[in-house]
Design an enzyme around this catalytic site. Sequence first.
Site, short mmCIF file in Angstrom:
data_model
loop_
_atom_site.label_atom_id
_atom_site.label_comp_id
_atom_site.label_asym_id
_atom_site.label_seq_id
_atom_site.Cartn_x
_atom_site.Cartn_y
_atom_site.Cartn_z
N HIS A 130 8.54 40.51 -14.61
CA HIS A 130 10.00 40.45 -13.74
C HIS A 130 10.69 41.79 -14.03
O HIS A 130 11.21 42.44 -13.19
CB HIS A 130 10.72 39.20 -14.18
CG HIS A 130 11.88 38.98 -13.81
ND1 HIS A 130 12.28 38.08 -12.66
CD2 HIS A 130 13.14 39.89 -14.02
CE1 HIS A 130 13.52 38.21 -12.31
NE2 HIS A 130 14.06 39.05 -12.98
N GLU A 131 10.88 42.19 -15.22
CA GLU A 131 11.60 43.34 -15.66
C GLU A 131 11.18 44.51 -15.34
O GLU A 131 11.68 45.30 -14.77
CB GLU A 131 11.84 43.34 -17.08
CG GLU A 131 12.39 42.00 -17.60
CD GLU A 131 13.93 41.79 -16.84
OE1 GLU A 131 14.66 42.82 -16.42
OE2 GLU A 131 14.52 40.67 -16.98
N HIS A 156 11.94 45.25 -11.67
CA HIS A 156 13.09 46.01 -11.38
C HIS A 156 12.96 47.45 -11.51
O HIS A 156 13.61 48.38 -11.01
CB HIS A 156 14.17 45.60 -12.74
CG HIS A 156 14.86 44.15 -12.33
ND1 HIS A 156 15.44 44.03 -11.26
CD2 HIS A 156 14.79 42.96 -12.99
CE1 HIS A 156 16.13 42.82 -11.34
NE2 HIS A 156 15.29 42.16 -12.21
N CYS A 194 17.64 35.41 -12.02
CA CYS A 194 17.85 36.70 -12.34
C CYS A 194 19.35 37.05 -12.51
O CYS A 194 20.10 36.54 -11.83
CB CYS A 194 17.18 37.98 -11.20
SG CYS A 194 17.39 39.42 -11.44
#
Length: 169
Positions: A133-134, A137, A91
Site C-alpha cells: 500500500h505504501e 503511494h 488510507c
Amino acid sequence: MAVLEVLTFPDDRLRTVAKPVKTVTPEIQTFIDDMIETMYDEEGIGLAATQVDFHQRIVVIDVSETRDEPMVLINPVITQKSGDDGIEEGCLSVPGAKGMVPRSAEVSVTALDRDGNEFSFDADDLLAICVQHELDHLEGKLFVDYLSPLKRKRIKEKLEKIKKFNEKN
C-alpha cells in the site's frame, strides 16, 4: 518533531511519482521523525512521504500492537511477491473510506534504514499488505485506483463535500 499535514484525495500531489533519496542527511532523518510522529498522531499504520507533500522514496510503517516499533524504508523495492491476499484497506489520504484491494500475501523487500544502511526482510500478513500500500503511494497510486469507477467517484464526491464544509466553518 512536528506533525505534518496529510494530503487528501483527490489532491493531484498524491499522484506524483517519488524520486529516490540520493543521500540520507540529518534533514532527511528529522523529516523521518516528523513522518513517524504524524503517522502516530493520525493513528495510521503507515505513511509515505508523498502523502505529506515530500516527493522522495521514504515510507514509515508500524503494524505492531504496541505501536512502538516503527520501520523506516528509504528507497524500498519489492524484490519478490507470492500468494494472493487482500483486506479492506483504508488510507490517511482517503479518510473515512475503505475498499477491498487485491495484494500479494508475501513480499521480500530491500531498502535503506534511517542511517542509509541497506537491509532486506520478508513480510507477510498485515505487514506485507501495508508495504504494498505504501509503495503504491510512492508511484502516485492510491488504493481507490483498485476500486470500481463508481465507488471511486462516490468517495471523491464525499471528500470534496467534507472539504467544502470544513472550509466554510
